[in-house]
Design a protein around this motif. Sequence first.
Motif, PDB file in Angstrom:
ATOM      1  N   TRP A  62      22.961  -9.664  37.314  1.00 16.53           N
ATOM      2  CA  TRP A  62      23.601  -8.465  37.856  1.00 16.53           C
ATOM      3  C   TRP A  62      24.570  -8.812  38.978  1.00 16.53           C
ATOM      4  O   TRP A  62      24.263  -9.617  39.851  1.00 16.53           O
ATOM      5  CB  TRP A  62      22.536  -7.506  38.394  1.00 16.53           C
ATOM      6  CG  TRP A  62      21.755  -6.854  37.296  1.00 16.53           C
ATOM      7  CD1 TRP A  62      20.583  -7.289  36.734  1.00 16.53           C
ATOM      8  CD2 TRP A  62      22.105  -5.659  36.596  1.00 16.53           C
ATOM      9  NE1 TRP A  62      20.187  -6.441  35.734  1.00 16.53           N
ATOM     10  CE2 TRP A  62      21.092  -5.425  35.626  1.00 16.53           C
ATOM     11  CE3 TRP A  62      23.168  -4.756  36.694  1.00 16.53           C
ATOM     12  CZ2 TRP A  62      21.130  -4.322  34.764  1.00 16.53           C
ATOM     13  CZ3 TRP A  62      23.199  -3.662  35.840  1.00 16.53           C
ATOM     14  CH2 TRP A  62      22.192  -3.447  34.892  1.00 16.53           C
ATOM     15  N   ASP A  83      30.849  -4.750  32.772  1.00 20.52           N
ATOM     16  CA  ASP A  83      30.177  -3.547  32.293  1.00 20.52           C
ATOM     17  C   ASP A  83      29.672  -2.753  33.505  1.00 20.52           C
ATOM     18  O   ASP A  83      28.903  -3.280  34.310  1.00 20.52           O
ATOM     19  CB  ASP A  83      29.010  -3.929  31.379  1.00 20.52           C
ATOM     20  CG  ASP A  83      28.364  -2.721  30.733  1.00 20.52           C
ATOM     21  OD1 ASP A  83      27.642  -2.005  31.456  1.00 20.52           O
ATOM     22  OD2 ASP A  83      28.547  -2.493  29.532  1.00 20.52           O
ATOM     23  N   THR A  85      27.974   0.151  33.372  1.00 18.20           N
ATOM     24  CA  THR A  85      26.896   1.062  33.008  1.00 18.20           C
ATOM     25  C   THR A  85      25.843   1.116  34.119  1.00 18.20           C
ATOM     26  O   THR A  85      25.517   0.093  34.724  1.00 18.20           O
ATOM     27  CB  THR A  85      26.226   0.588  31.700  1.00 18.20           C
ATOM     28  OG1 THR A  85      27.225   0.487  30.685  1.00 18.20           O
ATOM     29  CG2 THR A  85      25.148   1.563  31.249  1.00 18.20           C
ATOM     30  N   PRO A  88      19.226   0.104  34.438  1.00 13.25           N
ATOM     31  CA  PRO A  88      18.070   0.771  33.828  1.00 13.25           C
ATOM     32  C   PRO A  88      16.936   0.997  34.825  1.00 13.25           C
ATOM     33  O   PRO A  88      15.771   0.746  34.540  1.00 13.25           O
ATOM     34  CB  PRO A  88      17.650  -0.219  32.737  1.00 13.25           C
ATOM     35  CG  PRO A  88      17.974  -1.547  33.322  1.00 13.25           C
ATOM     36  CD  PRO A  88      19.239  -1.337  34.114  1.00 13.25           C
ATOM     37  N   ARG A  92      17.205   6.049  34.647  1.00 17.06           N
ATOM     38  CA  ARG A  92      17.284   5.690  33.229  1.00 17.06           C
ATOM     39  C   ARG A  92      15.959   5.184  32.660  1.00 17.06           C
ATOM     40  O   ARG A  92      15.918   4.658  31.557  1.00 17.06           O
ATOM     41  CB  ARG A  92      18.382   4.639  33.014  1.00 17.06           C
ATOM     42  CG  ARG A  92      19.789   5.156  33.345  1.00 17.06           C
ATOM     43  CD  ARG A  92      20.843   4.105  33.059  1.00 17.06           C
ATOM     44  NE  ARG A  92      20.927   3.800  31.646  1.00 17.06           N
ATOM     45  CZ  ARG A  92      21.702   4.442  30.781  1.00 17.06           C
ATOM     46  NH1 ARG A  92      22.438   5.453  31.198  1.00 17.06           N
ATOM     47  NH2 ARG A  92      21.747   4.083  29.507  1.00 17.06           N
ATOM     48  N   ARG A 174      27.525  -5.631  35.490  1.00 16.55           N
ATOM     49  CA  ARG A 174      27.174  -6.834  34.726  1.00 16.55           C
ATOM     50  C   ARG A 174      28.418  -7.445  34.088  1.00 16.55           C
ATOM     51  O   ARG A 174      29.440  -6.775  33.908  1.00 16.55           O
ATOM     52  CB  ARG A 174      26.161  -6.501  33.625  1.00 16.55           C
ATOM     53  CG  ARG A 174      24.773  -6.209  34.098  1.00 16.55           C
ATOM     54  CD  ARG A 174      23.897  -5.744  32.960  1.00 16.55           C
ATOM     55  NE  ARG A 174      24.374  -4.482  32.408  1.00 16.55           N
ATOM     56  CZ  ARG A 174      24.004  -3.966  31.248  1.00 16.55           C
ATOM     57  NH1 ARG A 174      23.142  -4.620  30.493  1.00 16.55           N
ATOM     58  NH2 ARG A 174      24.478  -2.812  30.837  1.00 16.55           N
ATOM     59  N   LYS A 272      20.196   2.810  24.360  1.00 14.78           N
ATOM     60  CA  LYS A 272      20.938   1.649  24.857  1.00 14.78           C
ATOM     61  C   LYS A 272      20.852   1.638  26.381  1.00 14.78           C
ATOM     62  O   LYS A 272      21.019   2.666  27.034  1.00 14.78           O
ATOM     63  CB  LYS A 272      22.397   1.749  24.410  1.00 14.78           C
ATOM     64  CG  LYS A 272      23.338   0.755  25.049  1.00 14.78           C
ATOM     65  CD  LYS A 272      24.778   1.044  24.655  1.00 14.78           C
ATOM     66  CE  LYS A 272      25.757   0.171  25.438  1.00 14.78           C
ATOM     67  NZ  LYS A 272      27.168   0.475  25.108  1.00 14.78           N
ATOM     68  N   ASP A 273      20.553   0.475  26.951  1.00  8.93           N
ATOM     69  CA  ASP A 273      20.475   0.296  28.404  1.00  8.93           C
ATOM     70  C   ASP A 273      19.473   1.236  29.063  1.00  8.93           C
ATOM     71  O   ASP A 273      19.696   1.731  30.162  1.00  8.93           O
ATOM     72  CB  ASP A 273      21.861   0.447  29.046  1.00  8.93           C
ATOM     73  CG  ASP A 273      22.707  -0.799  28.869  1.00  8.93           C
ATOM     74  OD1 ASP A 273      22.176  -1.907  29.077  1.00  8.93           O
ATOM     75  OD2 ASP A 273      23.897  -0.682  28.507  1.00  8.93           O
ATOM     76  N   HIS A 289      14.119  -3.828  30.111  1.00 10.34           N
ATOM     77  CA  HIS A 289      15.470  -3.310  29.881  1.00 10.34           C
ATOM     78  C   HIS A 289      15.641  -3.188  28.373  1.00 10.34           C
ATOM     79  O   HIS A 289      15.664  -4.197  27.660  1.00 10.34           O
ATOM     80  CB  HIS A 289      16.483  -4.277  30.498  1.00 10.34           C
ATOM     81  CG  HIS A 289      17.887  -3.791  30.498  1.00 10.34           C
ATOM     82  ND1 HIS A 289      18.904  -4.439  31.173  1.00 10.34           N
ATOM     83  CD2 HIS A 289      18.480  -2.723  29.894  1.00 10.34           C
ATOM     84  CE1 HIS A 289      20.041  -3.798  30.983  1.00 10.34           C
ATOM     85  NE2 HIS A 289      19.802  -2.760  30.205  1.00 10.34           N
ATOM     86  N   PRO A 292      19.891  -4.040  26.182  1.00  8.35           N
ATOM     87  CA  PRO A 292      20.998  -4.308  27.111  1.00  8.35           C
ATOM     88  C   PRO A 292      22.307  -4.530  26.360  1.00  8.35           C
ATOM     89  O   PRO A 292      22.341  -5.256  25.366  1.00  8.35           O
ATOM     90  CB  PRO A 292      20.551  -5.573  27.849  1.00  8.35           C
ATOM     91  CG  PRO A 292      19.474  -6.175  26.998  1.00  8.35           C
ATOM     92  CD  PRO A 292      18.823  -5.043  26.291  1.00  8.35           C
TER      93      PRO A 292
END
Length: 412
Positions: A62, A83, A85, A88, A92, A174, A272-273, A289, A292
């Motif tokens: 990360w 990314d 996003t 998680p 999430r 990420r 997803k994620d 996770h 990912p």
Amino acid sequence: MSLPSSVEVAIIGAGAAGLGAAHALKSSGLSTIVLEARDRVGGRGHTIQPSPDVIFDLGCGWLHSADKNAFVGIAEQLQFDIDRTIPPWRERVLDKGFPPTLRADFLLALEEFYARADQAAKSGRDAPADTCLEPGNRWNPMIHAISTYVNGCELDQMSLLDMEAYQDTGINWRVRRGYGALMAAYGVPLPVMFDCQVTMIDHSGRELRIETSLGTLSASKTIITVPTNLIADESIRFMPALPQKVEAAAGLPLGLDNKVMLALDEPGNLPKDGGLRGATMRTEMGAFHLRPFGQPCIEGFYGGRFARTLEEAGQGALAAQAIDEVVALLGNDCRKKLRPLAESRWGQDPFARGAYSHALPGHAGKRAVLAAPVDGRLFFAGEATSPNFFSTAHGAHDSGQRAAREVMVSFR
């Protein structure tokens, strides 16, 4: 490339700190070499591809505090997609095994713990961080688990002042191709000697004498970026000895975090994620996770004493534990869809011996001690020397750049 007989600056270690230092010295006009014990750059940043459709960061994954993270700009410069996003964590996390009402109760307990820790740290007196837990709170074991993910250790081994010194802007991104892959690309233009393990630095004479597995070289200055456990264990010896550095490193041991990657056949309706964690009321548990980057896999994360127990149980123990936990949360039908792909064993890595540093109670001030130069010739970098971004790759990188600046000033 062969080992030179002498250089002006020898950098020991080609992890994030060594790479940062070497890049900072590129235009200095100083002759420089990076001595790396492994056969690759990146140190505790290492990306693998355990199956054709899965990218896995065995180490750091990360871009923490991404708005202040030098690797964001490096990724953009090297054309690595970032990314953005949301991680998680918290919002999430899947409801399975951790219903929203329980999760809200846990998060409140966690926030109240951090608030007590923040208040206690204002006294300036250090203590084990677990003294800020509310006695008898049912969520205390899970708060310990969070510490094992964040610090690599339980709260009884964590300095309160060190925990409070860490800075996190809350922005976490990420690298789609892998953080370790980004470090590998960042290291391409640098003069690195691989499979070159440094065993001794003799600073008794006018020039430094550096003994390695490939021979001996002399240097005017050196930047030492190796993990604290190697300094504390005197895997690299100094002559004359540097007991203050050894003591500082011993007060900043590397905790343990390991990751496991499971192939997931037929993901079905798993998000997803997404995040997955059980309300198990215990410290010995993983965090997961789901899918990912949308990949057909589940990544697991284990820390602290439990991670060490699993690592010592041998190859495959981490994956077996992760599969059992995921099945307990998602149901028995999931077992036949899961296969082990890869797992990390950072405690067994001879050139790391752990994941990232934490200060033991009473040792929060040792980061500055470890970072201080010796005699204008020995300079120290690495995530453990970062005052506020320790335990991160960007903290390590920035410390390497700081040490390079100190070197250039010393030559003037």
